[in-house]
Design a protein around this motif. Structure first.
Motif, PDB file in Angstrom:
ATOM      1  N   LYS A 371       0.822  -1.215   0.000  1.00 24.49           N
ATOM      2  CA  LYS A 371       0.000   0.000   0.000  1.00 24.49           C
ATOM      3  C   LYS A 371       0.850   1.257   0.000  1.00 24.49           C
ATOM      4  CE  LYS A 371      -3.384  -2.689   2.559  1.00 24.49           C
ATOM      5  NZ  LYS A 371      -4.174  -2.874   3.783  1.00 24.49           N
ATOM      6  N   GLY A 410      -1.799  -7.802  -3.564  1.00 24.79           N
ATOM      7  CA  GLY A 410      -1.153  -6.579  -4.014  1.00 24.79           C
ATOM      8  C   GLY A 410      -0.574  -6.739  -5.397  1.00 24.79           C
ATOM      9  N   ASN A 412       1.686  -4.291  -8.232  1.00 24.17           N
ATOM     10  CA  ASN A 412       2.374  -3.020  -8.466  1.00 24.17           C
ATOM     11  C   ASN A 412       3.153  -3.097  -9.776  1.00 24.17           C
ATOM     12  OD1 ASN A 412       3.774  -0.606  -8.360  1.00 24.17           O
ATOM     13  ND2 ASN A 412       4.441  -0.857  -6.250  1.00 24.17           N
ATOM     14  N   GLU A 433      -5.997  -5.823  -2.366  1.00 22.56           N
ATOM     15  CA  GLU A 433      -6.059  -4.745  -1.385  1.00 22.56           C
ATOM     16  C   GLU A 433      -5.365  -3.480  -1.862  1.00 22.56           C
ATOM     17  OE1 GLU A 433      -4.790  -5.972   2.488  1.00 22.56           O
ATOM     18  OE2 GLU A 433      -5.896  -7.869   2.398  1.00 22.56           O
ATOM     19  N   TRP A 434      -4.391  -3.611  -2.750  1.00 23.98           N
ATOM     20  CA  TRP A 434      -3.764  -2.416  -3.319  1.00 23.98           C
ATOM     21  C   TRP A 434      -3.372  -2.687  -4.770  1.00 23.98           C
ATOM     22  CZ3 TRP A 434      -1.304  -5.602   0.126  1.00 23.98           C
ATOM     23  CH2 TRP A 434      -0.054  -6.113  -0.224  1.00 23.98           C
ATOM     24  N   ASP A 436      -1.330  -0.536  -7.903  1.00 20.07           N
ATOM     25  CA  ASP A 436      -0.533   0.633  -8.286  1.00 20.07           C
ATOM     26  C   ASP A 436      -0.087   0.484  -9.739  1.00 20.07           C
ATOM     27  OD1 ASP A 436       1.085   2.836  -8.502  1.00 20.07           O
ATOM     28  OD2 ASP A 436       2.241   2.446  -6.684  1.00 20.07           O
ATOM     29  N   GLU A 457      -8.099  -1.076  -0.951  1.00 10.60           N
ATOM     30  CA  GLU A 457      -7.897   0.038  -0.021  1.00 10.60           C
ATOM     31  C   GLU A 457      -7.048   1.147  -0.621  1.00 10.60           C
ATOM     32  OE1 GLU A 457      -5.943   0.807   4.420  1.00 10.60           O
ATOM     33  OE2 GLU A 457      -6.397  -1.228   3.743  1.00 10.60           O
ATOM     34  N   VAL A 458      -6.096   0.791  -1.480  1.00 14.11           N
ATOM     35  CA  VAL A 458      -5.204   1.772  -2.097  1.00 14.11           C
ATOM     36  C   VAL A 458      -5.232   1.582  -3.605  1.00 14.11           C
ATOM     37  CG1 VAL A 458      -2.805   2.530  -2.334  1.00 14.11           C
ATOM     38  CG2 VAL A 458      -3.702   1.941  -0.083  1.00 14.11           C
ATOM     39  N   SER A 483      -5.013   9.576  -6.280  1.00 11.87           N
ATOM     40  CA  SER A 483      -5.163   8.337  -7.053  1.00 11.87           C
ATOM     41  C   SER A 483      -5.210   8.596  -8.554  1.00 11.87           C
ATOM     42  CB  SER A 483      -6.435   7.596  -6.629  1.00 11.87           C
ATOM     43  OG  SER A 483      -6.351   7.164  -5.287  1.00 11.87           O
TER      44      SER A 483
END
Length: 563
Positions: A371, A410, A412, A433-434, A436, A457-458, A483
């Motif tokens: 996150k 996650g 990314n 949950e995240w 990116d 969440e992110v 965001s």
């Protein structure tokens, strides 16, 4: 109960008892466990009555314990002594005493600042835990000279130890924990005598020198944790076939050179963390066939090049954490890896959140980007899954097949050169949950399917070329401007740019040919047009005035009739 004349064993651990421990009048007790309660005060001196006592555990209370000669010198049959998680006071005195049968001593988290002197005569110790205290200075030389040939477990973690690595008797050691201290110098060559060593944790010190070859050549060692030191040189290439390595963690050193292909001999390997070094070369495809590998971290090194086609039919079948961020990888994302990451495809309903990676006395731990922040996972849940390919030079589109990785928590891909749309299949990542994807060149709209991700969440989508209305509802109502910044085509909450009050469309620009025809060399200019417009207005007004005064001019009427 302490007065029952025939009571031999008393276990009241794991309750909510409060108050002080009463006086003892019996002498028959052999086993006493009052651990994990809320007891206070001190140990009554009458404990010395229990001359037959073999096991005494008062761990995890609020006791003030004094290891005095008067109380403990008579407990000659004591085998196990556990005072951990209490407040030990007056542990040393001028007169030492001997506990001739003591094999297990746990004084962890007792707020002590020095080594207990009575250990100098404790030649039968097998397990010694002095971790999480405030023991300062060097490890005393006598600790390695007291004839502790039977010592198989030594835990000195989380103290304030300084100086060179201690000289110890490694003959029987199986578990050695000296992490989170301030030790300097090289790892001594005497450690090669530790032929029975199963877990070695020297992490979070300031050790220098190279990784001893004898350690990676061992067929017994299961955990080699040397992270966060100042080790340099290359990783030894002498990983033998049939070795027992389960966890190799060399993160946060100054190791360089290529990654040895002999790591493929570590068939039991579950955790490989080589992050934050200076290791170079191409992606280690020879690790694909390690069937037990769950964690692969090679971030912040000097790896480069494309991740080519897989050499294995089903690569990385049990991989759950894959972090190759902050390198120099390029080319398209490796589709086949995403296709066969079996452990990330579905959540195993048989696994539960409280299960952690590790075995025996050692729990696996890891630093991971979660996150947007690097967080140390002191323990790694077996269901934890994440992929981090950020800060490389990957190009092309994101594969739709990533949407199959339903256990992923996650993802990314930030700071790359990715193009194309965000796959709507990402809406299938029900445990995410995240996410990116910032600092790429992504286009198109944000898929509305992402709104249905219940745990998201992110979300970071900034610095792309996205357009259209930002989806609303559920988790999307919690995200702020950060965001979505630097996406000029996006509109809607939380941005101030609304979608229903967009600026009116501007007229199409004048073509280059029209601009040429309006040039002064063709007898036209903007100045001439303005002058003509002004003269025409004045002429029209004059003609109207004359028509009003004298009636319809005949020549104008004739022009109209002819038309």
């Amino acid at each position: 109960m302490f007065n029952l004349p025939s009571l031999v064993s008393l276990s009241l651990d794991g309750n909510q008892f409060v108050g002080e421990i009463g006086e003892f009048k019996s002498n028959s007790l052999e086993y006493l466990d009052l651990g994990y309660n809320k007891l206070q005060g001190s140990i009554p001196r009458s404990i010395s009555r229990f001359v037959n006592l073999t096991s005494l555990s008062l761990s995890s209370n609020n006791l003030s314990i004094m290891l005095e000669l008067e109380m403990f010198s008579k407990l000659k049959n004591l085998v196990l002594l556990d005072f951990s998680n209490n407040n030990l006071v007056s542990i040393n005195s001028n007169v030492t005493y001997t506990l001739p049968k003591l094999t297990s001593l746990n004084l962890s988290s007792c707020n002590i600042s020095e080594f207990p002197i009575f250990l100098r005569t404790a030649t039968t110790i097998e397990l010694l835990d002095l971790s999480k205290n405030k023991i300062y200075g060097q490890v005393p030389r006598w600790l390695g000279e007291v004839g502790m040939d039977s010592l198989y477990f030594l835990d000195l973690r989380y103290n304030l130890l300084q100086g060179l690595f201690p000289t110890l008797s490694f003959l029987s050691l199986e578990y050695l924990f000296v992490s989170n201290n301030k030790l300097t110098g090289e790892i001594p060559s005497l450690i090669c005598n530790a032929s029975s060593l199963y877990v070695l944790d020297l992490s979070h010190n300031n050790l220098s020198g190279v990784v001893p070859k004898c350690l990676v050549h061992s067929n017994v060692l299961s955990v080699l944790d040397l992270r966060m030191n100042s080790l340099h040189g290359t990783i030894p290439v002498t990983f033998s076939k049939g070795n027992n390595f389960r966890n190799i963690n060399l993160n946060g050193n100054q190791l360089e050179g290529p990654l040895p292909q002999a790591l493929a001999n570590c068939r039991n390997l579950e955790v490989l963390d080589l992050g934050s070094n200076k290791i170079n070369g191409t992606f280690p495809y020879w690790l694909e066939g390690l069937l037990n590998l769950r964690v692969l971290v090679i971030r912040s090194n000097k790896f480069q090049g494309r991740i080519g086609s897989s050499k294995t039919k089903f690569p990385f079948p049990n991989l759950r954490i894959l972090d190759i961020s902050n390198n120099e990888f390029n080319g398209p994302l490796p589709i086949k890896y995403f296709k066969y990451l079996k452990a990330m495809i579905n959540v195993d309903e048989g696994e539960v959140a409280w299960k952690y990676m590790g075995d025996g006395f050692y729990q696996d731990s890891l630093n991971v980007m979660m996150k947007g922040l690097y967080i140390e996972l002191v323990r790694i849940q077996t269901i934890f899954t994440t992929i981090d390919f950020s800060n490389n030079s990957f190009s092309g589109e994101m594969p739709k097949i990533i949407g199959r990785l339903k256990s992923l928590k996650g993802l990314n891909f930030s700071h790359n050169n990715l193009i194309g749309y965000i796959p709507p299949s990402f809406g299938n990542l029900s445990n995410l949950e995240w996410l990116d994807l910032s600092f790429n060149k992504l286009t198109g709209e944000i898929p509305r399917q992402l709104v249905d991700l219940p745990w998201l969440e992110v979300l970071k989508l900034s610095h792309n070329q996205l357009i259209g209305h930002i989806p609303s509802g559920k988790q999307f109502n919690t995200f702020d401007n950060d965001s979505y910044t630097e996406n000029k085509g996006l509109c809607g909450f939380p941005l101030s740019r609304t979608c229903n009050n967009l600026e009116p469309k501007k007229p199409p620009p004048v073509t280059l040919q029209q601009e040429d025809n309006l040039g002064p060399e063709n007898g036209f200019s903007w100045q001439a047009i303005s002058m003509g417009y002004g003269c025409g207005v004045i002429f029209g007004m004059l003609m109207g005035y004359f028509m009003f005064k004298i009636g319809k001019p005949k020549w104008i009427v004739r022009m109209v009739n002819l038309e």
